[in-house]
Structure formats: structure tokens, C-alpha cells
Design an enzyme around this catalytic site. Structure first.
Site, PDB file in Angstrom:
ATOM      1  N   ARG A  37       0.822  -1.223   0.000  1.00  0.00           N
ATOM      2  CA  ARG A  37       0.000   0.000   0.000  1.00  0.00           C
ATOM      3  C   ARG A  37       0.853   1.269   0.000  1.00  0.00           C
ATOM      4  O   ARG A  37       0.445   2.278  -0.568  1.00  0.00           O
ATOM      5  CB  ARG A  37      -0.945  -0.003   1.202  1.00  0.00           C
ATOM      6  CG  ARG A  37      -2.136  -0.897   0.944  1.00  0.00           C
ATOM      7  CD  ARG A  37      -3.283  -0.586   1.859  1.00  0.00           C
ATOM      8  NE  ARG A  37      -4.509  -1.120   1.292  1.00  0.00           N
ATOM      9  CZ  ARG A  37      -5.544  -1.540   2.018  1.00  0.00           C
ATOM     10  NH1 ARG A  37      -5.492  -1.491   3.331  1.00  0.00           N
ATOM     11  NH2 ARG A  37      -6.626  -1.997   1.418  1.00  0.00           N
ATOM     12  N   LYS A 195     -19.124 -16.156   2.215  1.00  0.00           N
ATOM     13  CA  LYS A 195     -20.532 -15.815   2.410  1.00  0.00           C
ATOM     14  C   LYS A 195     -21.166 -15.162   1.201  1.00  0.00           C
ATOM     15  O   LYS A 195     -20.670 -14.147   0.714  1.00  0.00           O
ATOM     16  CB  LYS A 195     -20.666 -14.864   3.594  1.00  0.00           C
ATOM     17  CG  LYS A 195     -20.438 -15.545   4.914  1.00  0.00           C
ATOM     18  CD  LYS A 195     -20.718 -14.571   6.003  1.00  0.00           C
ATOM     19  CE  LYS A 195     -20.914 -15.266   7.336  1.00  0.00           C
ATOM     20  NZ  LYS A 195     -21.189 -14.292   8.378  1.00  0.00           N
ATOM     21  N   GLY A 344      -9.122  -9.000  -0.086  1.00  0.00           N
ATOM     22  CA  GLY A 344      -8.011  -9.332   0.809  1.00  0.00           C
ATOM     23  C   GLY A 344      -7.567 -10.784   0.692  1.00  0.00           C
ATOM     24  O   GLY A 344      -6.369 -11.061   0.496  1.00  0.00           O
ATOM     25  N   GLY A 367     -12.912  -3.711   0.667  1.00  0.00           N
ATOM     26  CA  GLY A 367     -14.316  -3.302   0.702  1.00  0.00           C
ATOM     27  C   GLY A 367     -14.657  -2.317  -0.406  1.00  0.00           C
ATOM     28  O   GLY A 367     -15.719  -2.404  -1.029  1.00  0.00           O
TER      29      GLY A 367
END
Ligand code: ADP
Ligand code: MG
Length: 387
Positions: A37, A195, A344, A367
Site C-alpha cells: 500500500r 458468504k 483481501g 471493501g
């Protein structure tokens, strides 16, 4: 013409430039274990320096309690690493930005964690005004935080004379939009993970945009259940079965292929074995796709013109259940398609089985990447849009 106000189109010579980066790198025992990053932020920083601007850089770091300093979440180490990469002195200012606004005395100063500041997460205006004071241009470059409506990612644009997108942010937008804007066909999405509830909106969006979706991981279990298969003790979200059915129906209407696994790798009594998908017993737990399924999926990958990958297709952290995800990663490496990935755990899988460079583009956002794919207008991107 770009729809966005971009840093590269603004004259910044001699100006005070406030840059919001996402320098939230992982630490282990007080050491930075992956500086991706920080490195991703370098092009914007170098560009602004090369144009003779004075820089104040702000970022969040971890999840400290708001309003309190906590050494564990200090950006001091990040300032040092940034200095090493840039091969120049990066000043570090630990005085809170709600007490002292940036002064642009040095070529480049990194300020302490924005999440130490009261009001950051609620998007407080007074805080934003303090941080924006003295700047000529605010550069939003923190793609990984662009889904947050925080003081330093959103509200601040109200107080900065000019707001624009940095090189990293613009690069993310340009690359992710390639999936939707005139992509090379066929377009294949590979959506895995644990999920379905976290990926449902993406699936709903993609189903109208792509030619095929490979569904893997825990998500596939809910689809299998919705198609009448027994899935034993596998991870499932029973309340999502209706949504899975709806997606399958839209796929049929739109002629989108959704090849569900023909065989899987199951766990039962700490053993792993391959089973046909229609033979799962009550005690078994699906943890990966099987070899027949891998062969089918590899064919889709080989033939695709554009591939989007988010979510591992099995519990790849465990060697017993890593083969499916490994096969997907290796086929993507060899694919002729334009390949784009994010998430991730997806990035961890890519780093484990192939290399980051084997794909055409990997998003720095987790996200934010998912929300962007859903088609949401992200607050940190909205502020750089031309009116
Ligand atoms: P990303 O972070 O890339 O968006 P997710 O967080 O959605 O991905 O999902 C990653 C997780 O999904 C991994 O930890 C993996 O172990 C888990 N997973 C994959 N397949 C299964 C499965 N069949 N059962 C349970 N968990 C699974
Ligand atoms: Mg994850």
C-alpha cells in the site's frame, strides 16, 4: 474527456497539496510485513514532488479508539518506510490535526493517524475544515478508503479550494471500469469466498454484465442447496437460497452460464476426499471444488476475453483444500484474457500460488473494490467527479 477532476490536469507548481492516501499496511511484532500500500501511493507522491508542490500526507492506520493516541496505531514507522522508498526525508508530525493544521513548511510531511481524531469517522465538518486549512488542492488517492464517508475522505472536499483524484485512485477507476466499459468478450467473473451475503449485490450487478459466472467457495454451497442438492454440514446461508434461485433464473433469461461444481472436496472426521456433488452425506462438509470441476472451470478461463476474480473457491489456507483455488490462480496466470482481481483473501491466494505481476491489475481496495463493483457511488470518488 475524463469525467473526473484529475491531479495530472491541475497546475500545482509551488502549491500546498494535501494528499489522502491509504497507508494502512499490516504490522507484525512492530514490523511492516507488506508495504504494497505504501508503494502504491508512490506515483502520486513522486508526481506532485516533481511538479514542485509541498505535500502534506494524511492516512488512517488500523482501528484505534477515536479521540485517543495509541502508539500501536502510530504512522511513525510508515513515515520511515516512505522515506526509505522515496530516498528523501519524510517529516513526521505527531501533533493532532485537530490542534494544528498542516503548515507545508517541508517538501513532504506525513501526519499522524486520522483515526486518532474525534469526528473522523462521523465525517465531522469542523475537523475537515481544520485539516483542509492552508491547502490549495486536496488530492483524494486513498482508493482503499473511498467507500468511507469520513472527514478525511469526503467532508474535507467542502473546505479545500480544489479537489481531485490522484494517480492511484484514477488508475483503480480506469482498470475496474474495463470490466464494464466495452470489455473484450466473453467476460467471465469468478466469485468465491465464504458468504453469499457479502457478494450478493455484486452477483446481482454482474449477472447483467458478464457472459459467465463461476461461483465457488461457501457461496457455491448456497447455490447447490437452491438447486436441490444435499450439502451436509457445509457452510451455508439458508436465508439466501431464494436470492441464489433468483440469480440462477436471471442467468437463464440472459443466457449467462453459471457452471456449478460437479465434484467437490469434502471434510469428514478430519479426512478429505473427493465426492460427486450429488452424493454428499449429512456428515460431510464441502471445502473445495473437485478435479472434474477444475477442468471445466479452466476451460472457461482459457476461453475468456476478460476475467474478474474475487474470492477463493475453497478453504485455500488449508493444504487439503487448496487445489481448486491453486488451479484457478494458475489458469488465470496462463490466460490470454485481461485479468483483474481484488479482495483481501483473493490477494493472499494470488501471492501464495502465483505472483501479483501475473495479473493485469490487482486492486488495492478490499471493501472499496467490492462496493465499486456493485455499482455504488463511493463517497471518495463522488468528490472528484466533474459536476
Ligand atoms: P475476499 O477477501 O477475497 O473478498 P472472502 O473474504 O469473501 O474473500 O472469502 C475468503 C474466505 O472464504 C477464505 O478464508 C476461505 O477459507 C473461505 N472459503 C472458501 N471456500 C469455503 C468453503 N467451501 N467453506 C468455508 N469457507 C470457505
Ligand atoms: Mg476477506
Amino acid at each position: 474527456m475524463s469525467d473526473y477532476n484529475e491531479l495530472v490536469n491541475i497546475d500545482i507548481a509551488g502549491k500546498n497539496i494535501l494528499i489522502r492516501e491509504d497507508l494502512n499496511v499490516p504490522l507484525e511484532n512492530g514490523k511492516i510485513i507488506n508495504d504494497a500500500r505504501i508503494r502504491a501511493a508512490i506515483p502520486t507522491i513522486k508526481y506532485a514532488l516533481s511538479k514542485g508542490a509541498k505535500l502534506a500526507i494524511i492516512s488512517h492506520f488500523g482501528r484505534p479508539k477515536e479521540g485517543e493516541f495509541n502508539e500501536k496505531f502510530s504512522l511513525r514507522l510508515v513515515a520511515r518506510r516512505l522515506s526509505e522508498i522515496l530516498k528523501m526525508e519524510v517529516f513526521f508530525e505527531d501533533k493532532p490535526l485537530d490542534v494544528k493544521s498542516p503548515e507545508y513548511k517541508n517538501n513532504i510531511t506525513l501526519y499522524e493517524n486520522t483515526r486518532f481524531l474525534n469526528g473522523e469517522k462521523s465525517g465531522d465538518s469542523k475537523l475537515a475544515e481544520k485539516i483542509a486549512k492552508n491547502c490549495d488542492v486536496f488530492v483524494m488517492d486513498a482508493f482503499g478508503s473511498s467507500h468511507r464517508k469520513h472527514s478525511s475522505t469526503f467532508t474535507i472536499s467542502k473546505y479545500a479550494p480544489i479537489t481531485c483524484g490522484g494517480l492511484l485512485l484514477m488508475n483503480e477507476i480506469l482498470n475496474i471500469e474495463k470490466i464494464f466499459k466495452d470489455p473484450k468478450k466473453p467476460v467471465l467473473a469468478i466469485i468465491g469466498g465464504s458468504k453469499i451475503s457479502t457478494k450478493l449485490n455484486i452477483l446481482k450487478k454482474l449477472i447483467t454484465k458478464v457472459d459467465a459466472i463461476i461461483i465457488g467457495g461457501g457461496i457455491a454451497n448456497t447455490f447447490l442447496l437452491s438447486s436441490g442438492y444435499s450439502i451436509g454440514k457445509s457452510l451455508v446461508e439458508a436465508d439466501m437460497v431464494i436470492d441464489a434461485k433468483k440469480i440462477i433464473n436471471i442467468a437463464k433469461e440472459k443466457n449467462v452460464s453459471i457452471p456449478l461444481p460437479k465434484d467437490v472436496v469434502c471434510e469428514s472426521s478430519n479426512n478429505s476426499f473427493i465426492k460427486n456433488t450429488n452424493e454428499i452425506t449429512d456428515e460431510e462438509m464441502i471445502k473445495d471444488i473437485g478435479p472434474k470441476t477444475s477442468t471445466i472451470y479452466k476451460k472457461f478461463i482459457k476461453e475468456a476475453g476478460t476475467i474478474l476474480w474475487n474470492g477463493p473457491v475453497g478453504v485455500f489456507e488449508d493444504a487439503l483444500f487448496e487445489n481448486g483455488t491453486k488451479d484457478i490462480a494458475c489458469s488465470i496466470k496462463d490466460a490470454k484474457a485481461l485479468t483483474i482481481a481484488g479482495g483481501g483473501d483473493t490477494i493472499s491466494a494470488i501471492e501464495k500460488f502465483i505472483n501479483i505481476e501475473d495479473l493485469d491489475y490487482i486492486s488495492t481496495g478490499g471493501g472499496a473494490f467490492l462496493e465499486f463493483l456493485e455499482g455504488n457511488e463511493l463517497p471518495g470518488i463522488k468528490i472528484i467527479k466533474k459536476l
